[in-house]
Write a protein that holds these residues in place. Sequence first.
Motif, PDB file in Angstrom:
ATOM      1  N   GLU A 253       0.838  -1.205   0.000  1.00  0.00           N
ATOM      2  CA  GLU A 253       0.000   0.000   0.000  1.00  0.00           C
ATOM      3  C   GLU A 253       0.876   1.261   0.000  1.00  0.00           C
ATOM      4  O   GLU A 253       0.637   2.204  -0.763  1.00  0.00           O
ATOM      5  N   CYS A 254       1.910   1.274   0.835  1.00  0.00           N
ATOM      6  CA  CYS A 254       2.813   2.431   0.911  1.00  0.00           C
ATOM      7  C   CYS A 254       3.601   2.605  -0.392  1.00  0.00           C
ATOM      8  O   CYS A 254       3.797   3.722  -0.866  1.00  0.00           O
TER       9      CYS A 254
ATOM     10  N   LYS B 196       1.635   4.162  -3.236  1.00  0.00           N
ATOM     11  CA  LYS B 196       1.510   5.616  -3.046  1.00  0.00           C
ATOM     12  C   LYS B 196       2.692   6.372  -3.652  1.00  0.00           C
ATOM     13  O   LYS B 196       2.578   7.525  -4.055  1.00  0.00           O
ATOM     14  N   GLN B 197       3.876   5.730  -3.705  1.00  0.00           N
ATOM     15  CA  GLN B 197       5.074   6.405  -4.234  1.00  0.00           C
ATOM     16  C   GLN B 197       5.167   6.360  -5.757  1.00  0.00           C
ATOM     17  O   GLN B 197       6.072   6.945  -6.331  1.00  0.00           O
TER      18      GLN B 197
ATOM     19  N   LEU C 188      -4.834   2.288   5.237  1.00  0.00           N
ATOM     20  CA  LEU C 188      -4.305   3.656   5.271  1.00  0.00           C
ATOM     21  C   LEU C 188      -4.884   4.536   4.161  1.00  0.00           C
ATOM     22  O   LEU C 188      -5.051   5.738   4.334  1.00  0.00           O
ATOM     23  N   THR C 189      -5.158   3.929   2.989  1.00  0.00           N
ATOM     24  CA  THR C 189      -5.595   4.709   1.835  1.00  0.00           C
ATOM     25  C   THR C 189      -7.095   4.969   1.920  1.00  0.00           C
ATOM     26  O   THR C 189      -7.877   4.038   2.098  1.00  0.00           O
TER      27      THR C 189
END
Lengths: 330, 330
Positions: free
Chosen positions: B20-21, B24-25, B46-47
């Motif tokens: 997920e992180c 995002k990048q 988180l999103t």
Amino acid sequence: MKEQIRIGILGYGNLGKGVECAVKQNEDMKLTAVFTRRAPESLKILTEGVPVYSAADAAAHANEVDVLILCGGSATDLPEQTPEMVKYFNVIDSFDTHARIPEHFANVDAAAKASGKIGIISCGWDPGMFSLNRVYASAVLPNGKDYTFWGKGVSQGHSDAVRRIEGVVDARQYTIPVDEALEQVRSGSNPELTTRQKHTRECFVVAEEGADLARIEKEIVTMPNYFADYDTTVHFISMEEMKANHSGIPHGGFVIRSGKTGWNEEYSNVIEYSLKLDSNPAFTSSVIVAYARAAYRMAKEGMSGCKTVLDIAPAQLSAYDPAYLREHML
Amino acid sequence: MKEQIRIGILGYGNLGKGVECAVKQNEDMKLTAVFTRRAPESLKILTEGVPVYSAADAAAHANEVDVLILCGGSATDLPEQTPEMVKYFNVIDSFDTHARIPEHFANVDAAAKASGKIGIISCGWDPGMFSLNRVYASAVLPNGKDYTFWGKGVSQGHSDAVRRIEGVVDARQYTIPVDEALEQVRSGSNPELTTRQKHTRECFVVAEEGADLARIEKEIVTMPNYFADYDTTVHFISMEEMKANHSGIPHGGFVIRSGKTGWNEEYSNVIEYSLKLDSNPAFTSSVIVAYARAAYRMAKEGMSGCKTVLDIAPAQLSAYDPAYLREHML
């Protein structure tokens, strides 16, 4: 005996000789022809029983070679030779003038597509292994910064520049990465580094008897493009010392990328790739020979056009088959 | 806005969160679905605005996802999930049971060829980035030897093994490469190294009050397979110290190959690749996400079947197009 890939060499200098040595280490390959611009009968090669032909007659021997390795220089040889030779052969070169790669690629691609051959360009370690490490690392850590350091190693171009100075008999120039800069980069702090902060240059010079050493040293350290932007040290030595201690062509370097991961970029990561090479041309040609295997395979699959190391999957280079690689090296 | 690759996650643990992180990048990607075996409504991700579905319903949401990233474990989850999910999705997993890779590959390949999808297996850093460095280095230096060192980093499996000992409340195990062994390998001497010579193990243990510490230590250092073949150090610490100093999951390691070049093998060469990672799952998932881009592209080109990092060209991972890569990174 398995079928062997038939390798040809065009240009028998340090790199051509390196290719000859590398082919010897790969059982699935054999050298079948060397092409030279010198008088063929004047050339003594290391491998017994391999014919030496005139470069001008290369096309006539196309059916003796599966992949032709072009060992000329990037300044004037390869821009002409690679598009010309790919009309007849699958070829590989080590074209390393970074700024002119797009133009060279376009020329080779057009010629290779017209002939139905494969042309791999810019193969070696930089461009080459360093390039693919830059691409892998930046794809994996998009939020980061990468650094390339060269050395410690001999720069042929810089050595030549020193040799052209009046009063210089012989010279060897070493490019040396600055330890403090390497450590800063490895710390993950993503420093901004100037040219001077990244590398130093060290010159070993044999001067003519009675030459003005102070003038030679000043001409070196102030030479634009080559030395003026660096901290340069000059050592005057005897020809005996030059021969004893500086006859090799070692090189190497580092590609380092540091980047952040995590939702709030809370994690640091450092990816480092490095090479330490006793002989720059011997290693460069070892890389080229591995990619010759890939060229052979791509041509067999019916592919054509210009390729670089970035377009070629790792398994294509290996003498092992994919199932073996998965079982033993994945 | 360019078209974005739609990423799904199956399994929302450390690795799933890492994916997920990483998504995002990468501007050319977006997370569009998370699948879980827990009650979907119990999961907070988180999103914002991304639906969480039951893993059991995954197939029904196949048209919402371009590439599904499987974040389960290698022991029992992935051998079932990957061949099952590739019926409906292009998938990637990080299957890391080296000995069972051929079998897993065959299962995923058959299912993927039947469905016309791409299934990338064993993606991460080992197997993954380390594997491709082993393959590149051995192809370039066929006359050589390679070494893989892991650490310094937390081994989840070894930490769990210590936690199962009676009287242990919590434990963290670090695998540490032995500096002398690394230096020997880097020297190019191609040493033969035993398990004990390559790595040491260090354990931080929180024991129950009144537990027999000498007995716990002995059970650790003599544990077959996990510790008996290593020099192991055990430190008993408080739960506060565990939380303060050992809550991260750092890892890393080294792949080094040294080999000879030259007609008489007179030149030494050392190729070294290393990783230093603050968070093992965050980096592993960054690698997976880069390969998700490759899976998307291969699927668009009409390819199908099981692939590994060894089958995929470097340029396929990059958000930049091939012409940009040639101009700026080659």
